[in-house]
Design a protein around this motif. Structure first.
Motif: not given
Length: 405
Positions: A374-389
């Motif tokens: 897996x490489x295409x998506x983000x490695x740095x993020x904040x999940x704020x709600x289920x299914x949202x970031x």
């Protein structure tokens, strides 16, 4: 240099000096503005206007696009194994006896299986334990890649000083081992791991798997079978109650590492499509702080939703700040393995082995589709709600502004 050039250069220096002097004279005001802007931005992070809906970047995954084979017969096997596991736990069976029992169960299914003894040396005591693992060799490939399905004997949930066993998580792993090996669809080896204690068993197993030497750790080598594939993804099951109402996601690793977001997003998509409610961590909406409705009317925004998102962000940052993993899955991140924990929130219902098994099998089939890491998506993020970031560009600027202040 001509007299005209000298005069022009002198004027430039004077202008710069005036600007610097004005900045220094107003430094407290500038710092206040930067602090106010930075903290204001951080306060706005839970606002849903700064979040994005999660999506799948890796087209090969195709989450939820397969028909799962997990059925009520597999649930019956899980119930049978649960009764045997409860007997072991209730009569306080030794670590060796428990590991040998798991090994024998894997061998009944025709899996190559073994146990691993380990010792951690600490200033106060030596911590010992025994892991058990089984390996299913993929029939259609060379076995160069692998997926791990794991459960620890101890759950992350603790009531007082009593350790809560993860017996249903282990029973699910045992039943999955029986079910998945019957499906000729696997392009990767499947490794079933039941680790002792909570974190130390999985740490010892991973250290031995990757040849990682640690001075205060002695772990037996993994022989007969010797796992040989590079582990791409791992899924940890934590199911401490009789049944569950929601599936919770834990994803933080050691030293603030995070798995690729596509894995978490795939789990969310699959759970949602199968009708299993999804939450971050063990956060239920009804447990969140209730904001007076008057505030929602004043701000023109659902402040209870803001409170729930703020709680998720604070929980995430608390794990990131100390660098400790939020579960067994976090130990895998050190070795560039994308891993998450699915935590079954204890409740009186309505979900049990059937729902969990279907979600897990579908997620494993999704990981099985991968042609590369897996490489295409983000490695740095904040999940704020289920299914949202909140993506990197949304939460990094306030940190930089506060740093400048």
């Amino acid at each position: 240099m001509s007299e005209k050039e000298i005069l022009s250069h002198t004027k430039r220096i004077e202008r710069r000096s005036k600007i610097i002097t004005k900045i220094i004279d107003r430094l407290y005001l500038i710092r206040f503005i930067l602090f106010f802007t930075g903290f204001g931005w951080l306060i706005l992070l839970p606002w849903n206007g700064l979040s994005r809906r999660a999506w799948i970047d890796e087209n090969a995954l195709q989450p939820g696009h397969v028909n799962v084979d997990w059925n009520w017969g597999d649930v019956q096997i899980a119930d049978t194994k649960l009764a045997l596991l409860e007997d072991l736990w209730n009569r306080n069976a030794s670590s060796v006896e428990r590991a040998n029992f798991i090994k024998s169960q894997f061998q009944e299914y025709g899996l190559a299986s073994n146990t691993q003894f380990y010792t951690f040396g600490t200033p106060s005591e030596n911590i010992t334990g025994n892991n058990a693992y089984g390996v299913y060799r993929a029939q259609r490939t060379s076995g160069m890649e692998a997926i791990v399905i794991a459960a620890s004997w101890v759950s992350r949930q603790q009531e007082g000083a009593n350790l809560q066993p993860n017996l249903r998580g282990i029973a699910t792993v045992l039943s999955l081992a029986s079910s998945l090996k019957r499906r000729p669809v696997w392009a990767k080896d499947l490794i079933f791991l039941v680790s002792d204690s909570y974190l130390d068993g999985a740490h010892a197993w991973l250290s031995a798997y990757h040849g990682d030497i640690q001075q205060n750790l002695h772990a037996e080598p993994l022989l007969h079978p010797e796992p040989q594939g590079v582990i791409w993804t791992a899924l940890v099951l934590d199911y401490p109650g009789h049944s569950f109402s929601h599936l919770g996601l834990f994803f933080e690793g050691t030293n603030a590492r995070l798995p690729n977001q596509d894995l978490s997003n795939s789990a969310w998509v699959i759970s949602h499509s199968m009708g299993v409610p999804w939450v971050l961590y063990d956060h239920k909406d009804e447990d969140a702080f209730r904001v007076p409705s008057a505030l929602s009317e004043i701000f023109g925004h659902d402040m209870n939703e803001y409170s729930r998102r703020a709680r998720n962000i604070v929980r995430h940052l608390s794990y990131q700040a100390v660098g400790e993993p939020s579960g067994v899955h976090g130990l895998f991140h050190k070795y560039r393995i994308d891993a998450v924990t699915l935590y079954a929130l204890p409740a009186r219902g309505p979900h049990g082995f059937y729902s969990l098994g279907r979600v897990v099998e579908s997620l494993l089939r999704t990981s099985n589709n991968l042609l590369e890491r897996l490489h295409a998506s983000f490695f740095f993020y904040l999940f704020t709600a289920p299914g949202e970031f909140a993506e990197f560009a949304r939460y990094l600027p306030p940190v930089i502004i506060l740093g400048l202040a």
